[in-house]
Every structure is written in structure tokens, then in C-alpha cells.
Design a protein around this motif. Structure first.
Motif, PDB file in Angstrom:
ATOM      1  N   LEU A   1       0.967  -0.879   0.474  1.00  0.00           N
ATOM      2  CA  LEU A   1       0.120  -0.076  -0.346  1.00  0.00           C
ATOM      3  C   LEU A   1       1.098   1.309   0.101  1.00  0.00           C
ATOM      4  N   SER A   2       2.082   1.454   0.701  1.00  0.00           N
ATOM      5  CA  SER A   2       2.581   2.122   0.521  1.00  0.00           C
ATOM      6  C   SER A   2       4.045   2.088   1.119  1.00  0.00           C
ATOM      7  N   ARG A   3       5.386   3.111   1.299  1.00  0.00           N
ATOM      8  CA  ARG A   3       6.058   3.237   2.991  1.00  0.00           C
ATOM      9  C   ARG A   3       7.042   4.392   3.276  1.00  0.00           C
ATOM     10  N   ILE A   4       6.906   3.765   4.029  1.00  0.00           N
ATOM     11  CA  ILE A   4       7.229   5.409   4.985  1.00  0.00           C
ATOM     12  C   ILE A   4       8.500   6.242   4.484  1.00  0.00           C
ATOM     13  N   VAL A   5       8.347   7.268   4.387  1.00  0.00           N
ATOM     14  CA  VAL A   5       9.536   8.043   3.650  1.00  0.00           C
ATOM     15  C   VAL A   5       9.338   9.150   4.477  1.00  0.00           C
ATOM     16  N   ASN A   6      10.656   9.349   5.256  1.00  0.00           N
ATOM     17  CA  ASN A   6      10.744  11.111   6.884  1.00  0.00           C
ATOM     18  C   ASN A   6       9.068  10.972   7.166  1.00  0.00           C
ATOM     19  N   LYS A   7       9.025   9.825   7.764  1.00  0.00           N
ATOM     20  CA  LYS A   7       7.741   9.126   8.951  1.00  0.00           C
ATOM     21  C   LYS A   7       6.397   9.991   8.261  1.00  0.00           C
ATOM     22  N   GLU A   8       6.589   9.845   7.294  1.00  0.00           N
ATOM     23  CA  GLU A   8       5.245  10.030   6.493  1.00  0.00           C
ATOM     24  C   GLU A   8       5.072   8.925   5.273  1.00  0.00           C
ATOM     25  N   THR A   9       3.629   9.242   4.794  1.00  0.00           N
ATOM     26  CA  THR A   9       3.403   7.640   3.955  1.00  0.00           C
ATOM     27  C   THR A   9       3.402   8.712   2.389  1.00  0.00           C
TER      28      THR A   9
ATOM     29  N   VAL B   1      -5.413  10.733  16.738  1.00  0.00           N
ATOM     30  CA  VAL B   1      -4.317  10.826  17.038  1.00  0.00           C
ATOM     31  C   VAL B   1      -3.315   9.895  16.369  1.00  0.00           C
ATOM     32  N   TYR B   2      -4.027   8.254  16.596  1.00  0.00           N
ATOM     33  CA  TYR B   2      -2.877   7.541  16.590  1.00  0.00           C
ATOM     34  C   TYR B   2      -2.969   7.577  15.346  1.00  0.00           C
ATOM     35  N   ILE B   3      -3.579   7.674  13.895  1.00  0.00           N
ATOM     36  CA  ILE B   3      -4.098   7.254  12.507  1.00  0.00           C
ATOM     37  C   ILE B   3      -3.137   8.170  11.757  1.00  0.00           C
ATOM     38  N   LYS B   4      -3.149   9.491  12.179  1.00  0.00           N
ATOM     39  CA  LYS B   4      -2.419  10.597  12.222  1.00  0.00           C
ATOM     40  C   LYS B   4      -0.573  10.457  12.508  1.00  0.00           C
ATOM     41  N   ARG B   5      -0.677  10.241  13.549  1.00  0.00           N
ATOM     42  CA  ARG B   5       1.050   9.836  13.803  1.00  0.00           C
ATOM     43  C   ARG B   5       1.611   8.363  13.881  1.00  0.00           C
ATOM     44  N   ASN B   6       0.969   6.907  13.219  1.00  0.00           N
ATOM     45  CA  ASN B   6       0.746   5.955  13.316  1.00  0.00           C
ATOM     46  C   ASN B   6       2.176   5.380  11.746  1.00  0.00           C
ATOM     47  N   PRO B   7       2.592   6.871  11.463  1.00  0.00           N
ATOM     48  CA  PRO B   7       3.654   6.452  10.036  1.00  0.00           C
ATOM     49  C   PRO B   7       5.311   6.906  10.527  1.00  0.00           C
ATOM     50  N   GLU B   8       5.032   7.099  12.452  1.00  0.00           N
ATOM     51  CA  GLU B   8       6.432   7.859  12.852  1.00  0.00           C
ATOM     52  C   GLU B   8       6.392   6.614  13.761  1.00  0.00           C
ATOM     53  N   GLN B   9       4.841   5.710  13.667  1.00  0.00           N
ATOM     54  CA  GLN B   9       5.636   4.205  14.614  1.00  0.00           C
ATOM     55  C   GLN B   9       5.848   3.654  13.218  1.00  0.00           C
ATOM     56  N   GLY B  10       6.807   3.696  12.439  1.00  0.00           N
ATOM     57  CA  GLY B  10       7.146   2.782  10.804  1.00  0.00           C
ATOM     58  C   GLY B  10       6.316   1.486  10.801  1.00  0.00           C
TER      59      GLY B  10
END
Length: 153
Positions: A37-45, A144-153
């Protein structure tokens, strides 16, 4: 019950009304946790073409099911989280079943026409996780969990 066959695990909470109005947080996972679905780049999808397709079908849900309103959503590499609001005229089960069917059908076309990786029998896990959001604080925490989920990797 005495049976020769193993009993399947129940997917949903017994006795719960999945047309109950209000917000729900859902998590739907790609089968075998394949990162499509995506990749995480700089803590963003960064959505892949598959993630973009899944997002487009997510947005269509509001026109397919007029009793539904969409809220926060994030497409992680191998799963998605979203918040949906139901008005009581539509079932969460029907919504997610339709979504998984439509995205699977389009993914099959992508395999044939765009060279997307083939999948083993099913694109999505059989089930999904859901929770009826019962308070403003819980809704805030879910967003908040959804918005910060990319920060978790």
C-alpha cells in the motif's frame, strides 16, 4: 458441539449491532502482511499505485453508502486504519465487505494489466479489526493514533 471439523473463530462480537450509529475505527490488513500500500519516507506515507487505488475506493464509500461519512484514514505499507461514521442505516460489515471486494477486483486487473505482484488466493486478511468509538476522548485518541502511525514505522 461435537464435530469432526475445527470450529472457525468468530469474526465479530456476538450480539453487537454493526448498524449502531456513531464512529468506528477499523484496521484492514493485507494478507501475509505484504507491503503493497505505501512506504514510509521521513515518517510520512508515500502511497504506491496499489495504495492509491485503495484510497480511491475508500473515498467512493460515501457515495455507495449514503448513511456513511468518512473521517481520518491512513494507508500504511501493509494495512490501513480509518474512522467511519454510520447513521444507523448501513452496516459496517456490509461496507467493509464491499470495500474489500472492489479493491480485490481492481487489484486483479492491476496484476493482469499493470504487472502488480500476484497474490495468494486473497488480497486482504479474512477479518478486520473494528471498535465502536464511544467517547469524544476515544475519538480524539483514535485520530491522533492514525495521524501518528507513520512515525511508528
Amino acid at each position: 458441539m461435537n464435530s469432526k471439523f475445527p470450529q472457525r473463530k468468530r469474526l465479530r462480537r456476538q450480539g453487537f449491532d454493526y448498524t449502531k450509529p456513531g464512529p468506528y475505527m477499523v484496521t484492514v490488513c493485507i494478507r501475509h502482511r505484504i507491503k503493497l500500500l505505501s512506504r514510509i519516507v521521513n515518517k510520512e506515507t508515500d502511497l504506491s499505485p496499489v495504495g492509491d487505488m485503495c484510497f480511491r475506493w475508500w473515498v467512493v464509500l460515501e457515495s455507495k453508502f449514503p448513511g456513511l461519512r468518512l473521517d481520518e484514514v491512513i494507508f500504511m505499507p501493509n494495512h490501513m486504519h480509518g474512522i467511519l461514521w454510520l447513521d444507523g442505516s448501513v452496516s459496517l460489515i456490509d461496507v467493509l465487505q464491499w470495500y474489500k471486494t472492489m479493491t480485490t477486483n481492481e487489484y486483479i486487473r492491476g496484476v493482469k494489466e499493470q504487472g502488480w505482484p500476484p497474490f495468494d488466493r486473497k488480497l486482504w486478511l479474512r477479518s478486520y479489526w473494528e471498535d465502536h468509538i464511544h467517547s469524544k476522548q476515544y475519538l480524539h485518541n483514535a485520530k491522533v493514533y492514525i495521524k501518528r502511525n507513520p512515525e511508528q514505522g
